[in-house]
Design a protein around this motif. Sequence first.
Motif, mmCIF file in Angstrom:
data_model
loop_
_atom_site.group_PDB
_atom_site.id
_atom_site.type_symbol
_atom_site.label_atom_id
_atom_site.label_comp_id
_atom_site.label_asym_id
_atom_site.label_seq_id
_atom_site.Cartn_x
_atom_site.Cartn_y
_atom_site.Cartn_z
ATOM 1 N N TYR A 9 0.835 -1.202 0.000
ATOM 2 C CA TYR A 9 0.000 0.000 0.000
ATOM 3 C C TYR A 9 0.860 1.238 0.000
ATOM 4 O O TYR A 9 1.773 1.365 0.819
ATOM 5 C CB TYR A 9 -0.942 0.037 1.214
ATOM 6 C CG TYR A 9 -2.073 -0.940 1.088
ATOM 7 C CD1 TYR A 9 -2.038 -2.163 1.750
ATOM 8 C CD2 TYR A 9 -3.158 -0.663 0.259
ATOM 9 C CE1 TYR A 9 -3.061 -3.089 1.594
ATOM 10 C CE2 TYR A 9 -4.188 -1.579 0.103
ATOM 11 C CZ TYR A 9 -4.127 -2.786 0.765
ATOM 12 O OH TYR A 9 -5.133 -3.696 0.606
ATOM 13 N N VAL B 184 -3.806 4.062 -0.009
ATOM 14 C CA VAL B 184 -4.753 4.497 1.019
ATOM 15 C C VAL B 184 -4.391 5.939 1.345
ATOM 16 O O VAL B 184 -3.251 6.357 1.156
ATOM 17 C CB VAL B 184 -4.713 3.619 2.294
ATOM 18 C CG1 VAL B 184 -5.259 2.233 2.002
ATOM 19 C CG2 VAL B 184 -3.316 3.545 2.880
ATOM 20 N N THR C 188 -9.305 3.599 0.842
ATOM 21 C CA THR C 188 -8.523 3.458 -0.386
ATOM 22 C C THR C 188 -8.796 4.622 -1.327
ATOM 23 O O THR C 188 -9.838 5.290 -1.218
ATOM 24 C CB THR C 188 -8.865 2.147 -1.112
ATOM 25 O OG1 THR C 188 -10.274 2.125 -1.347
ATOM 26 C CG2 THR C 188 -8.469 0.939 -0.290
ATOM 27 N N LYS D 285 -12.156 0.326 3.213
ATOM 28 C CA LYS D 285 -11.159 0.783 4.175
ATOM 29 C C LYS D 285 -10.222 -0.376 4.483
ATOM 30 O O LYS D 285 -10.660 -1.514 4.638
ATOM 31 C CB LYS D 285 -11.852 1.241 5.464
ATOM 32 C CG LYS D 285 -12.709 2.455 5.234
ATOM 33 C CD LYS D 285 -13.005 3.218 6.497
ATOM 34 C CE LYS D 285 -13.766 4.472 6.089
ATOM 35 N NZ LYS D 285 -13.726 5.501 7.083
ATOM 36 N N ILE D 286 -8.955 -0.049 4.598
ATOM 37 C CA ILE D 286 -7.944 -1.066 4.883
ATOM 38 C C ILE D 286 -7.500 -0.925 6.330
ATOM 39 O O ILE D 286 -7.119 0.162 6.763
ATOM 40 C CB ILE D 286 -6.711 -0.882 3.966
ATOM 41 C CG1 ILE D 286 -7.118 -0.872 2.504
ATOM 42 C CG2 ILE D 286 -5.664 -1.949 4.254
ATOM 43 C CD1 ILE D 286 -7.658 -2.190 2.001
#
Lengths: 134, 102
Positions: A18, A70, B76, B82-83
């Motif tokens: 990410y 993100v 994201t 959502k991470i």
Amino acid sequence: MPALNRLYREYRDRVAFYVVYIQEAHPVDAWQVDDNLEDDVLVASTQTTDERYKAAGICVTKLNIELPAVIDGSDNRIERAYTGWPDRLYVIDRAGRVAYKSAAGPFGFKPAQVEQTLKHMLPSGAALTGPGDE
Amino acid sequence: MRWVVRAVIALVVCYVVLFTAVLAAMLQPPERFGQFMRYMPAPVVWAGLPASRMWLWARSGTVAEGDLAPDFTLPTLDHSRKITLSSFRGERPVVLVFGSYT
């Protein structure tokens, strides 16, 4: 970015990648730098989440970033926790522990070291099968 | 010869003041540091001081290798979900790339 894209393509089946998009390194309203002026990389500091999403979108497109991204909140909470500004690399192992923390960017931003860490961490060629097999 | 001694002392004092000011700025949040660098002539910082070493020290941060990575839940870019970092525990390693366009 090419090095990170390559790592992503090679390891994405075994490792989560990410980009954590944070506050701008050289916004036009603060520490503008010549390189950015020459390359037409002009972004104001991102005060709201919307502005940050926009900047992140431009970044991902212009730099051909294949990694998912993100977005850190406008409170910059995650950047603060990880001292991520202006850029930095971390590898978190499967136990949730920091396996590798780069020196502060830009000096410490070395994708090759991420690759080294992943190579040591993962059995070569084998896909991860589940918890407890390390 | 006394003027030479005085000149040297003055230079040392200036250097110490500059070093302290820049280091203090490096320890500020990024937005403050950015404002400082906006007005500080870059060559003064980069040529005159051990700037990269100061930076690496100032930005060492609190997270250490071996520590549990601070957890987070972030949306994201494509707004799809959502991470949560801790959701990967026991599953797979995670590479985090902190950065921005500029």
